[in-house]
Write a protein that holds these residues in place. Structure first.
Motif, short mmCIF file in Angstrom:
data_model
loop_
_atom_site.label_atom_id
_atom_site.label_comp_id
_atom_site.label_asym_id
_atom_site.label_seq_id
_atom_site.Cartn_x
_atom_site.Cartn_y
_atom_site.Cartn_z
N LEU A 180 28.07 28.64 16.45
CA LEU A 180 28.94 28.62 17.62
C LEU A 180 28.62 27.43 18.53
O LEU A 180 29.54 26.83 19.12
CB LEU A 180 28.81 29.93 18.40
N VAL A 181 27.35 27.08 18.65
CA VAL A 181 26.98 25.89 19.43
C VAL A 181 27.59 24.65 18.81
O VAL A 181 28.14 23.78 19.51
CB VAL A 181 25.45 25.76 19.53
N TRP A 182 27.52 24.54 17.49
CA TRP A 182 28.11 23.39 16.79
C TRP A 182 29.61 23.31 17.06
O TRP A 182 30.14 22.24 17.36
CB TRP A 182 27.83 23.52 15.30
N ILE B 133 23.56 35.75 20.90
CA ILE B 133 23.75 35.34 22.29
C ILE B 133 22.61 34.46 22.76
O ILE B 133 22.81 33.43 23.43
CB ILE B 133 23.89 36.58 23.19
N LEU B 134 21.37 34.86 22.43
CA LEU B 134 20.20 34.06 22.81
C LEU B 134 20.32 32.64 22.30
O LEU B 134 20.13 31.67 23.05
CB LEU B 134 18.95 34.71 22.24
N VAL B 135 20.64 32.47 21.02
CA VAL B 135 20.72 31.14 20.43
C VAL B 135 21.92 30.37 20.95
O VAL B 135 21.83 29.16 21.20
CB VAL B 135 20.72 31.24 18.89
N LEU B 136 23.04 31.04 21.13
CA LEU B 136 24.21 30.37 21.68
C LEU B 136 23.90 29.76 23.05
O LEU B 136 24.22 28.59 23.31
CB LEU B 136 25.38 31.36 21.79
N LEU B 137 23.27 30.54 23.92
CA LEU B 137 22.96 30.04 25.26
C LEU B 137 21.75 29.09 25.25
O LEU B 137 21.74 28.09 25.97
CB LEU B 137 22.70 31.22 26.20
#
Length: 240
Positions: free
Chosen positions: A104-106, A18-22
């Motif tokens: 997920l960001v990609w 979650i941290l990296v996604l946001l």
């Protein structure tokens, strides 16, 4: 915390995801082409990362200590807050969460990666990089910033916060570090936040990507670990 180690590892995995996604998401929103929030600047990035930490801690704090950061895990072990046997498993879960979060960001921004031809900007979505490349001073920057982080988190354990407010205070600490100390290296202050997404950058078929800059990658790993050691030792010295 009455949870099994397996539950704690699930918490650390999903929290870091979650941290990296946001967090990587707010960077992508800033540096990739044709997003509605392109070029909104450093202040929005620091706020986004701070909110990302806060939301991650709220989301998984019932499962694990919500370190979501190998440097924090190391600092907590040095200070006697967690068992040393948990350190390596936590770190593996955190890095894995970082890889998934970056993936997920990609997926979320895939058309915008295709519209962006700046390889450095694409890498910046995933991993940190220095404003001025100088290994010694880049290492010093990451060490100082992480010292502030780990000492601050340990100091917070000694205070009295209104029930449920602690994640907000932690998020504000991240914002403060980003605004004041992050301009030199992008303030990784978290090996999983940098290494996990850098691995994702390396292995994913990202449009227009360049090198993953592995020559720099050791700094956002070693610096935060050094800072964790220093921050924990300062806390122990002051509190003993």
């Amino acid at each position: 915390m009455d949870t099994t180690l397996w539950q704690q590892l699930i918490g650390e995995f999903f929290g870091t995801m979650i941290l990296v996604l946001l967090g990587d998401g707010v960077v992508a929103a800033n540096v990739l082409k044709k997003t509605k929030s392109a070029d909104t600047g450093w202040l929005l990035i620091t706020i986004g990362w701070g909110l990302g930490v806060t939301m991650a801690v709220y989301a998984i704090g019932w499962l694990s200590p919500a370190h979501i950061n190998p440097a924090v895990t190391l600092g907590m072990a040095i200070a006697g807050e967690i068992a040393w046997a948990s350190v390596i498993p936590y770190m593996i879960a955190q890095v894995a969460g970082g890889i998934v979060g970056a993936t997920l960001v990609w997926l979320h921004y895939m058309p915008h990666f295709a519209a962006t031809d700046d390889q450095e900007a694409i890498l910046a979505v995933f991993s940190t990089g220095p404003a001025i490349r100088h290994s010694v001073w880049n290492l010093v920057s990451e060490t100082i910033a992480t010292t502030v982080l780990v000492y601050g988190l340990l100091a917070f354990t000694q205070g009295q916060f209104t029930d449920g407010l602690n994640p907000v205070v932690v998020g504000l600490l991240i914002v403060a570090i980003g605004i004041s100390l992050g301009g030199t290296t992008g303030y990784a202050i978290n090996p999983a936040r940098d290494l996990g997404p850098r691995i994702a950058h390396q292995i994913l078929p990202i449009a227009n990507k360049g090198t993953s800059d592995w020559g720099y990658a050791w700094i956002p790993i070693v610096g935060p670990f050094l800072g964790a050691i220093v921050g924990a030792l300062i806390f122990i010295l002051i509190s003993s």
